[in-house]
Design a protein around this motif. Structure first.
Motif, PDB file in Angstrom:
ATOM      1  N   MET A 115      14.386 -36.226  34.821  1.00  0.00           N
ATOM      2  CA  MET A 115      15.015 -37.034  35.858  1.00  0.00           C
ATOM      3  C   MET A 115      14.724 -36.411  37.212  1.00  0.00           C
ATOM      4  SD  MET A 115      19.007 -38.141  36.378  1.00  0.00           S
ATOM      5  CE  MET A 115      19.519 -36.476  36.750  1.00  0.00           C
ATOM      6  N   GLY A 116      14.435 -37.250  38.203  1.00  0.00           N
ATOM      7  CA  GLY A 116      14.179 -36.727  39.534  1.00  0.00           C
ATOM      8  C   GLY A 116      13.634 -37.775  40.465  1.00  0.00           C
ATOM      9  N   SER A 117      12.714 -37.376  41.328  1.00  0.00           N
ATOM     10  CA  SER A 117      12.245 -38.265  42.389  1.00  0.00           C
ATOM     11  C   SER A 117      10.900 -38.906  42.099  1.00  0.00           C
ATOM     12  CB  SER A 117      12.140 -37.472  43.701  1.00  0.00           C
ATOM     13  OG  SER A 117      11.196 -36.417  43.567  1.00  0.00           O
ATOM     14  N   ALA A 118      10.217 -38.490  41.031  1.00  0.00           N
ATOM     15  CA  ALA A 118       8.818 -38.873  40.843  1.00  0.00           C
ATOM     16  C   ALA A 118       8.643 -40.203  40.120  1.00  0.00           C
ATOM     17  CB  ALA A 118       8.079 -37.786  40.071  1.00  0.00           C
ATOM     18  N   ASN A 119       7.883 -41.106  40.726  1.00  0.00           N
ATOM     19  CA  ASN A 119       7.432 -42.322  40.065  1.00  0.00           C
ATOM     20  C   ASN A 119       6.250 -42.008  39.149  1.00  0.00           C
ATOM     21  OD1 ASN A 119       9.010 -44.644  41.204  1.00  0.00           O
ATOM     22  ND2 ASN A 119       8.235 -43.803  43.124  1.00  0.00           N
ATOM     23  N   LEU A 120       5.875 -42.994  38.343  1.00  0.00           N
ATOM     24  CA  LEU A 120       4.711 -42.845  37.470  1.00  0.00           C
ATOM     25  C   LEU A 120       3.440 -43.222  38.233  1.00  0.00           C
ATOM     26  CD1 LEU A 120       6.023 -44.134  34.021  1.00  0.00           C
ATOM     27  CD2 LEU A 120       5.842 -41.782  34.859  1.00  0.00           C
ATOM     28  N   THR A 121       3.120 -42.383  39.175  1.00  0.00           N
ATOM     29  CA  THR A 121       1.883 -42.465  39.948  1.00  0.00           C
ATOM     30  C   THR A 121       1.291 -41.063  39.973  1.00  0.00           C
ATOM     31  OG1 THR A 121       2.907 -41.894  42.069  1.00  0.00           O
ATOM     32  CG2 THR A 121       2.942 -44.224  41.434  1.00  0.00           C
ATOM     33  N   TRP A 122       0.003 -40.947  40.285  1.00  0.00           N
ATOM     34  CA  TRP A 122      -0.551 -39.595  40.366  1.00  0.00           C
ATOM     35  C   TRP A 122       0.099 -38.836  41.516  1.00  0.00           C
ATOM     36  CZ3 TRP A 122      -1.860 -35.437  38.449  1.00  0.00           C
ATOM     37  CH2 TRP A 122      -2.476 -34.421  39.196  1.00  0.00           C
ATOM     38  N   ASP A 123       0.402 -39.530  42.628  1.00  0.00           N
ATOM     39  CA  ASP A 123       1.070 -38.857  43.734  1.00  0.00           C
ATOM     40  C   ASP A 123       2.391 -38.247  43.266  1.00  0.00           C
ATOM     41  OD1 ASP A 123      -0.943 -39.470  45.442  1.00  0.00           O
ATOM     42  OD2 ASP A 123       0.123 -41.052  46.519  1.00  0.00           O
ATOM     43  N   GLY A 124       3.163 -39.017  42.488  1.00  0.00           N
ATOM     44  CA  GLY A 124       4.454 -38.522  42.021  1.00  0.00           C
ATOM     45  C   GLY A 124       4.332 -37.459  40.948  1.00  0.00           C
ATOM     46  N   LEU A 125       3.377 -37.636  40.053  1.00  0.00           N
ATOM     47  CA  LEU A 125       3.274 -36.745  38.892  1.00  0.00           C
ATOM     48  C   LEU A 125       2.477 -35.478  39.174  1.00  0.00           C
ATOM     49  CD1 LEU A 125       2.636 -39.402  36.088  1.00  0.00           C
ATOM     50  CD2 LEU A 125       4.788 -38.241  36.640  1.00  0.00           C
ATOM     51  N   GLY A 126       1.684 -35.468  40.259  1.00  0.00           N
ATOM     52  CA  GLY A 126       0.856 -34.288  40.442  1.00  0.00           C
ATOM     53  C   GLY A 126       0.504 -33.915  41.859  1.00  0.00           C
ATOM     54  N   LYS A 127       0.947 -34.679  42.854  1.00  0.00           N
ATOM     55  CA  LYS A 127       0.481 -34.429  44.218  1.00  0.00           C
ATOM     56  C   LYS A 127       1.621 -34.204  45.204  1.00  0.00           C
ATOM     57  CE  LYS A 127      -2.363 -36.523  47.860  1.00  0.00           C
ATOM     58  NZ  LYS A 127      -3.153 -37.715  48.247  1.00  0.00           N
ATOM     59  N   ASN A 128       2.535 -35.168  45.304  1.00  0.00           N
ATOM     60  CA  ASN A 128       3.623 -35.057  46.272  1.00  0.00           C
ATOM     61  C   ASN A 128       4.549 -33.895  45.946  1.00  0.00           C
ATOM     62  OD1 ASN A 128       2.727 -37.401  47.484  1.00  0.00           O
ATOM     63  ND2 ASN A 128       4.232 -38.714  46.484  1.00  0.00           N
ATOM     64  N   LEU A 129       5.254 -33.422  46.947  1.00  0.00           N
ATOM     65  CA  LEU A 129       6.379 -32.524  46.693  1.00  0.00           C
ATOM     66  C   LEU A 129       7.514 -33.371  46.115  1.00  0.00           C
ATOM     67  CD1 LEU A 129       7.917 -29.870  46.848  1.00  0.00           C
ATOM     68  CD2 LEU A 129       8.538 -30.449  49.211  1.00  0.00           C
ATOM     69  N   GLU A 130       7.828 -33.143  44.868  1.00  0.00           N
ATOM     70  CA  GLU A 130       8.874 -33.891  44.174  1.00  0.00           C
ATOM     71  C   GLU A 130       9.915 -32.907  43.652  1.00  0.00           C
ATOM     72  OE1 GLU A 130       8.884 -37.143  44.028  1.00  0.00           O
ATOM     73  OE2 GLU A 130       6.792 -37.770  44.330  1.00  0.00           O
ATOM     74  N   LEU A 131      10.945 -33.436  43.048  1.00  0.00           N
ATOM     75  CA  LEU A 131      11.919 -32.587  42.368  1.00  0.00           C
ATOM     76  C   LEU A 131      12.337 -33.288  41.091  1.00  0.00           C
ATOM     77  CD1 LEU A 131      13.557 -30.002  42.393  1.00  0.00           C
ATOM     78  CD2 LEU A 131      15.377 -31.229  43.597  1.00  0.00           C
ATOM     79  N   ALA A 132      12.007 -32.692  39.969  1.00  0.00           N
ATOM     80  CA  ALA A 132      12.313 -33.281  38.665  1.00  0.00           C
ATOM     81  C   ALA A 132      12.914 -32.212  37.759  1.00  0.00           C
ATOM     82  CB  ALA A 132      11.055 -33.868  38.035  1.00  0.00           C
ATOM     83  N   TRP A 133      13.850 -32.636  36.942  1.00  0.00           N
ATOM     84  CA  TRP A 133      14.558 -31.734  36.026  1.00  0.00           C
ATOM     85  C   TRP A 133      14.205 -32.116  34.593  1.00  0.00           C
ATOM     86  CZ3 TRP A 133      19.845 -32.720  33.674  1.00  0.00           C
ATOM     87  CH2 TRP A 133      20.347 -31.577  33.038  1.00  0.00           C
ATOM     88  N   TYR A 134      13.683 -31.151  33.851  1.00  0.00           N
ATOM     89  CA  TYR A 134      13.409 -31.336  32.420  1.00  0.00           C
ATOM     90  C   TYR A 134      14.545 -30.706  31.643  1.00  0.00           C
ATOM     91  CZ  TYR A 134      11.190 -30.864  27.844  1.00  0.00           C
ATOM     92  OH  TYR A 134      10.908 -30.917  26.498  1.00  0.00           O
ATOM     93  N   TYR A 135      15.089 -31.480  30.696  1.00  0.00           N
ATOM     94  CA  TYR A 135      16.244 -31.016  29.923  1.00  0.00           C
ATOM     95  C   TYR A 135      16.052 -31.394  28.473  1.00  0.00           C
ATOM     96  CZ  TYR A 135      21.175 -30.436  28.530  1.00  0.00           C
ATOM     97  OH  TYR A 135      22.350 -30.044  27.918  1.00  0.00           O
TER      98      TYR A 135
END
Length: 214
Positions: A115-135
């Motif tokens: 859960m976090g800020s990243a969409n399913l785009t390459w920018d979200g998954l590998g480029k932009n500064l995002e914040l995601a939590w894996y649990y």
């Protein structure tokens, strides 16, 4: 033992795409709810998704997207429908407003969520500064996981199947225009009011935030 980690594409040295791809490592149902799902995003998870479906006939993928022209790729939809020969991929959309959640869950004997800020785009998954939590809890009945799963199930229940008609150019452009027009109606009056050079004598005293509701 509970496993949890933060992914941000930058400071942690961990790509959000790595976290999302992990959801396909075990069996169950993978739910993906996102506002944007582009071809580059699909390519980032394609191999893991296809392996997941091939590994077990019981594995399923449920995807909720917005179908606006700027948010979703028709090529992704076509590719997913071609993969779905036994109704194990559900491609859904939420019609009662703008789709903004970014929540990715695996429900099964080895549950996990991202859960976090990243969409399913390459920018979200590998480029932009995002914040995601894996649990990933060690118990499917873990209350934190269950609260997210319950939300996802309720959300999916309020969605409809994406149809070819949803992906025609005119419908997609109309949806995009409606979305951005609605955003303008919500934000533009307050932005203009805040920018006007009137009544600024007491701006330092008890001034509401620009986007605070009146």
């Amino acid at each position: 033992m509970v496993e949890q980690a933060v992914f941000d594409n930058r400071f942690t040295g961990r790509l959000v795409g790595e976290a999302v791809r992990r959801l396909f490592d075990a069996d169950g149902t993978v739910y993906l709810a996102t506002g944007y799902f582009t071809w580059s995003g699909y390519l980032t998870i394609r191999d893991q998704l296809q392996t997941f479906l091939a590994r077990s006939a019981d594995n399923r993928v449920v995807i909720v997207v917005s179908t606006g022209a700027d948010q979703f790729s028709r090529l992704v939809a076509t590719t997913l429908w071609e993969l779905d020969f036994d109704d194990r991929i559900q491609l859904l959309t939420y019609r009662d407003g703008f789709v903004h959640p970014k929540l990715y869950i695996r429900d099964g004997p080895d549950p996990a969520l991202v859960m976090g800020s990243a969409n399913l785009t390459w920018d979200g998954l590998g480029k932009n500064l995002e914040l995601a939590w894996y649990y990933a809890p060690d118990d499917p009945d873990d209350p934190v996981f269950q609260s997210h799963l319950e939300w996802m199930v309720d959300f999916v229940d309020g969605c409809d199947r994406v149809t070819p008609a949803d992906l025609t150019r005119s419908v997609r452009l109309h949806k995009t225009i409606d979305t951005w027009t609605a955003k303008g109606r919500i934000n533009l009056p307050m932005m203009i009011k805040g920018a006007l050079p009137f009544d600024r004598r007491d701006r330092s005293v008890d001034v509401p935030l620009l986007f605070e509701e009146e």
